[in-house]
Design a protein around this motif. Structure first.
Motif, PDB file in Angstrom:
ATOM      1  N   PHE A   1       0.824  -1.209   0.000  1.00 26.15           N
ATOM      2  CA  PHE A   1       0.000   0.000   0.000  1.00 26.15           C
ATOM      3  C   PHE A   1       0.859   1.261   0.000  1.00 26.15           C
ATOM      4  CE2 PHE A   1      -3.411  -2.882   1.089  1.00 26.15           C
ATOM      5  CZ  PHE A   1      -4.459  -2.341   0.381  1.00 26.15           C
ATOM      6  N   VAL A   2       1.975   1.256   0.736  1.00 25.13           N
ATOM      7  CA  VAL A   2       2.879   2.402   0.671  1.00 25.13           C
ATOM      8  C   VAL A   2       3.424   2.553  -0.740  1.00 25.13           C
ATOM      9  CG1 VAL A   2       5.016   3.410   1.564  1.00 25.13           C
ATOM     10  CG2 VAL A   2       3.502   2.153   3.105  1.00 25.13           C
ATOM     11  N   GLY A   3       3.596   1.422  -1.439  1.00 27.43           N
ATOM     12  CA  GLY A   3       4.068   1.457  -2.819  1.00 27.43           C
ATOM     13  C   GLY A   3       3.145   2.192  -3.758  1.00 27.43           C
ATOM     14  N   LEU A   4       1.874   2.382  -3.373  1.00 26.85           N
ATOM     15  CA  LEU A   4       0.951   3.144  -4.214  1.00 26.85           C
ATOM     16  C   LEU A   4       1.371   4.605  -4.345  1.00 26.85           C
ATOM     17  CD1 LEU A   4      -2.549   1.799  -3.087  1.00 26.85           C
ATOM     18  CD2 LEU A   4      -1.245   1.183  -5.121  1.00 26.85           C
ATOM     19  N   THR A   5       2.227   5.074  -3.434  1.00 23.70           N
ATOM     20  CA  THR A   5       2.719   6.452  -3.559  1.00 23.70           C
ATOM     21  C   THR A   5       3.566   6.613  -4.822  1.00 23.70           C
ATOM     22  OG1 THR A   5       4.641   5.916  -2.167  1.00 23.70           O
ATOM     23  CG2 THR A   5       2.704   6.836  -1.066  1.00 23.70           C
ATOM     24  N   GLU A   6       3.931   5.492  -5.441  1.00 27.18           N
ATOM     25  CA  GLU A   6       4.645   5.578  -6.720  1.00 27.18           C
ATOM     26  C   GLU A   6       3.823   6.341  -7.752  1.00 27.18           C
ATOM     27  OE1 GLU A   6       6.124   2.639 -10.340  1.00 27.18           O
ATOM     28  OE2 GLU A   6       5.871   1.804  -8.329  1.00 27.18           O
ATOM     29  N   ALA A   7       2.504   6.153  -7.736  1.00 23.38           N
ATOM     30  CA  ALA A   7       1.650   6.856  -8.700  1.00 23.38           C
ATOM     31  C   ALA A   7       1.723   8.362  -8.488  1.00 23.38           C
ATOM     32  CB  ALA A   7       0.205   6.373  -8.572  1.00 23.38           C
ATOM     33  N   VAL A   8       1.707   8.786  -7.220  1.00 23.08           N
ATOM     34  CA  VAL A   8       1.795  10.213  -6.910  1.00 23.08           C
ATOM     35  C   VAL A   8       3.154  10.762  -7.339  1.00 23.08           C
ATOM     36  CG1 VAL A   8       1.646  11.943  -5.089  1.00 23.08           C
ATOM     37  CG2 VAL A   8       0.222   9.883  -4.976  1.00 23.08           C
ATOM     38  N   ALA A   9       4.215  10.017  -6.992  1.00 23.08           N
ATOM     39  CA  ALA A   9       5.556  10.460  -7.361  1.00 23.08           C
ATOM     40  C   ALA A   9       5.728  10.518  -8.873  1.00 23.08           C
ATOM     41  CB  ALA A   9       6.598   9.520  -6.744  1.00 23.08           C
ATOM     42  N   SER A  10       5.099   9.589  -9.593  1.00 20.76           N
ATOM     43  CA  SER A  10       5.193   9.594 -11.055  1.00 20.76           C
ATOM     44  C   SER A  10       4.610  10.879 -11.636  1.00 20.76           C
ATOM     45  CB  SER A  10       4.447   8.388 -11.642  1.00 20.76           C
ATOM     46  OG  SER A  10       5.056   7.177 -11.274  1.00 20.76           O
ATOM     47  N   VAL A  11       3.473  11.305 -11.079  1.00 19.99           N
ATOM     48  CA  VAL A  11       2.847  12.543 -11.541  1.00 19.99           C
ATOM     49  C   VAL A  11       3.752  13.741 -11.263  1.00 19.99           C
ATOM     50  CG1 VAL A  11       0.910  14.118 -11.154  1.00 19.99           C
ATOM     51  CG2 VAL A  11       0.500  11.660 -11.318  1.00 19.99           C
ATOM     52  N   LEU A  12       4.371  13.763 -10.070  1.00 20.95           N
ATOM     53  CA  LEU A  12       5.255  14.878  -9.711  1.00 20.95           C
ATOM     54  C   LEU A  12       6.507  14.909 -10.580  1.00 20.95           C
ATOM     55  CD1 LEU A  12       4.989  14.771  -5.805  1.00 20.95           C
ATOM     56  CD2 LEU A  12       3.820  16.303  -7.398  1.00 20.95           C
ATOM     57  N   PHE A  13       7.096  13.743 -10.835  1.00 24.17           N
ATOM     58  CA  PHE A  13       8.284  13.693 -11.691  1.00 24.17           C
ATOM     59  C   PHE A  13       7.944  14.104 -13.128  1.00 24.17           C
ATOM     60  CE2 PHE A  13      10.365  10.614  -8.606  1.00 24.17           C
ATOM     61  CZ  PHE A  13      11.322  11.532  -8.194  1.00 24.17           C
ATOM     62  N   ALA A  14       6.772  13.682 -13.599  1.00 23.03           N
ATOM     63  CA  ALA A  14       6.355  14.082 -14.941  1.00 23.03           C
ATOM     64  C   ALA A  14       6.183  15.603 -15.018  1.00 23.03           C
ATOM     65  CB  ALA A  14       5.045  13.380 -15.311  1.00 23.03           C
ATOM     66  N   TRP A  15       5.736  16.197 -13.927  1.00 24.53           N
ATOM     67  CA  TRP A  15       5.586  17.650 -13.856  1.00 24.53           C
ATOM     68  C   TRP A  15       6.957  18.341 -13.916  1.00 24.53           C
ATOM     69  CZ3 TRP A  15       3.359  20.513  -8.925  1.00 24.53           C
ATOM     70  CH2 TRP A  15       3.184  21.866  -9.232  1.00 24.53           C
ATOM     71  N   LEU A  16       7.919  17.820 -13.123  1.00 22.40           N
ATOM     72  CA  LEU A  16       9.230  18.446 -13.036  1.00 22.40           C
ATOM     73  C   LEU A  16      10.085  18.220 -14.282  1.00 22.40           C
ATOM     74  CD1 LEU A  16      10.130  17.538  -9.335  1.00 22.40           C
ATOM     75  CD2 LEU A  16       9.434  19.773 -10.210  1.00 22.40           C
ATOM     76  N   LEU A  17      10.028  17.004 -14.839  1.00 24.39           N
ATOM     77  CA  LEU A  17      10.935  16.643 -15.929  1.00 24.39           C
ATOM     78  C   LEU A  17      10.334  16.784 -17.313  1.00 24.39           C
ATOM     79  CD1 LEU A  17      12.577  13.456 -14.354  1.00 24.39           C
ATOM     80  CD2 LEU A  17      13.457  15.802 -14.371  1.00 24.39           C
ATOM     81  N   LEU A  18       9.004  16.583 -17.415  1.00 27.86           N
ATOM     82  CA  LEU A  18       8.360  16.620 -18.724  1.00 27.86           C
ATOM     83  C   LEU A  18       7.380  17.768 -18.877  1.00 27.86           C
ATOM     84  CD1 LEU A  18       7.641  12.793 -19.127  1.00 27.86           C
ATOM     85  CD2 LEU A  18       9.625  14.082 -19.951  1.00 27.86           C
ATOM     86  N   ASP A  19       7.264  18.600 -17.837  1.00 32.74           N
ATOM     87  CA  ASP A  19       6.362  19.754 -17.855  1.00 32.74           C
ATOM     88  C   ASP A  19       4.911  19.345 -18.058  1.00 32.74           C
ATOM     89  OD1 ASP A  19       5.883  22.463 -17.553  1.00 32.74           O
ATOM     90  OD2 ASP A  19       5.975  22.871 -19.704  1.00 32.74           O
ATOM     91  N   GLN A  20       4.550  18.181 -17.477  1.00 28.31           N
ATOM     92  CA  GLN A  20       3.169  17.712 -17.520  1.00 28.31           C
ATOM     93  C   GLN A  20       2.521  18.037 -16.171  1.00 28.31           C
ATOM     94  OE1 GLN A  20       3.291  13.543 -18.560  1.00 28.31           O
ATOM     95  NE2 GLN A  20       4.070  13.941 -20.615  1.00 28.31           N
ATOM     96  N   ALA A  21       1.936  19.221 -16.094  1.00 30.46           N
ATOM     97  CA  ALA A  21       1.402  19.707 -14.814  1.00 30.46           C
ATOM     98  C   ALA A  21       0.216  18.861 -14.346  1.00 30.46           C
ATOM     99  CB  ALA A  21       0.980  21.164 -14.946  1.00 30.46           C
ATOM    100  N   PRO A  22       0.200  18.436 -13.087  1.00 30.15           N
ATOM    101  CA  PRO A  22      -0.927  17.660 -12.569  1.00 30.15           C
ATOM    102  C   PRO A  22      -2.150  18.532 -12.341  1.00 30.15           C
ATOM    103  CG  PRO A  22       0.640  18.102 -10.815  1.00 30.15           C
ATOM    104  CD  PRO A  22       1.275  18.610 -12.087  1.00 30.15           C
ATOM    105  N   ALA A  23      -3.322  17.925 -12.451  1.00 29.66           N
ATOM    106  CA  ALA A  23      -4.575  18.630 -12.198  1.00 29.66           C
ATOM    107  C   ALA A  23      -4.907  18.573 -10.712  1.00 29.66           C
ATOM    108  CB  ALA A  23      -5.694  17.997 -13.018  1.00 29.66           C
TER     109      ALA A  23
END
Length: 322
Positions: free
Chosen positions: A267-289
């Motif tokens: 269940f803690v591993g589900l934070t991977e989804a949140v981190a993926s969104v944040l990394f995509a924001w920082l590295l690929l400029d894909q801003a989360p909603a």
């Protein structure tokens, strides 16, 4: 194969706290693979090539530390040969191969959502195999976490579902659940870094063979990749994929799961989804909603609920002798 351990040892608070920290770091390391792989794919790499390079580089990095940790106890490799093989073929190669076949038939977000229901499979396994019936709080936390995951992946608008893709995604989910369950086993005496190195080596070779026979398309490019608005040599994200998102991530994940047990670690591993969104924001400029931030909060609440609902069953190997 070695017998898999019962879940959730009654560990000291310090061990649980360090386990949570390691689990979050592992999830963040795994999450970084998405933006890095995306940048490579955009520059001409195939997904299969990126995954294979990631796993084989990680194996190469971990082999020497694994041999040092083994300290000449070769009997551990012989005794756990089946365990290492299963880990490499199912938890590493099989899981990733199934996932990439899933996204070939359906939307990425839906495939990830199905794969990330693996904590529910872990709960079911522990209930069926070890009689560890989940509490109402654990079930409620699971529902919160899955709902939060759906928000993070922004699936509210709906998506097309392909039956073949669903079957592949379920295979990825089973592989992920196997990863959490097998990583929790401390009774085999095998150091976590040895399990990670052996599994990655076997998994990487399996993917290489799959590529050579045409199951997984393999293609690479030496074109520069774009990350965080900057052009980088192709080998920079490739090395980061291998060292950080695989080598480091798997070692941290095994260490965390052995401290937390497979249920809570999953269940803690589900934070991977949140981190993926944040990394995509920082590295690929894909801003989360905003809805994705709300989903992250639900995942956090779900993890806390699962933690509070944990059984107090003591690990057999930690029981105090009378």
């Amino acid at each position: 194969m070695a017998t898999l351990t019962h879940d959730i040892p009654k560990a000291p608070p310090s061990r649980r706290l360090s386990g949570l920290g390691l689990a979050v770091l592992s999830a963040a390391s795994f999450a970084l693979s998405g933006p890095l792989a995306k940048a490579l794919i955009d520059s001409g790499w195939t997904a299969g090539s990126a995954v294979m390079a990631r796993i084989l580089i990680a194996a190469a990095v971990l082999i020497v530390p694994a041999l040092i940790a083994l300290r000449g106890r070769w009997f551990l490799l012989r005794r756990n040969a089946g365990l290492i093989t299963a880990y490499g073929l199912i938890a590493v190669a099989g899981c990733q191969l199934a996932y990439f076949n899933a996204v070939d038939h359906m939307q990425v977000g839906v495939a990830i959502l199905i794969e990330f229901t693996s904590p529910v499979a872990v709960i079911g396994w522990l209930w069926f195999r070890h009689g560890q019936r989940p509490s109402r709080l654990t079930v409620g936390g699971a529902l919160l976490a899955i709902a939060g995951l759906a928000l993070v992946l922004d699936l509210i608008s709906g998506a097309d579902v392909d039956p073949i893709g669903v079957l592949w995604a379920l295979g990825a989910m089973a592989g992920a659940a196997f990863y959490w369950i097998i990583s929790a086993d401390e009774d085999n005496g095998l150091p976590g870094i040895v399990l990670a190195a052996g599994g990655l080596l076997l998994g990487g070779v399996a993917l290489l063979v799959a590529g050579l026979v045409g199951i997984v398309p393999l293609a690479t490019s030496r074109t520069d990749v774009v990350l965080a608005g900057s052009d980088l040599p192709w080998w920079v994200p490739v090395l980061a994929l291998g060292v950080v998102t695989a080598g480091l991530a798997y070692v941290l994940g095994i260490a965390a799961t052995r401290r937390l047990g497979s249920r809570l670690a999953a269940f803690v591993g589900l934070t991977e989804a949140v981190a993926s969104v944040l990394f995509a924001w920082l590295l690929l400029d894909q801003a989360p909603a905003a809805v994705q931030f709300a989903g992250g909060a639900l995942i956090l609440l779900g993890v806390i609920a699962v933690r509070l609902g944990e059984p107090t069953t003591q690990h057999a190997s930690e029981a105090v002798a009378p």
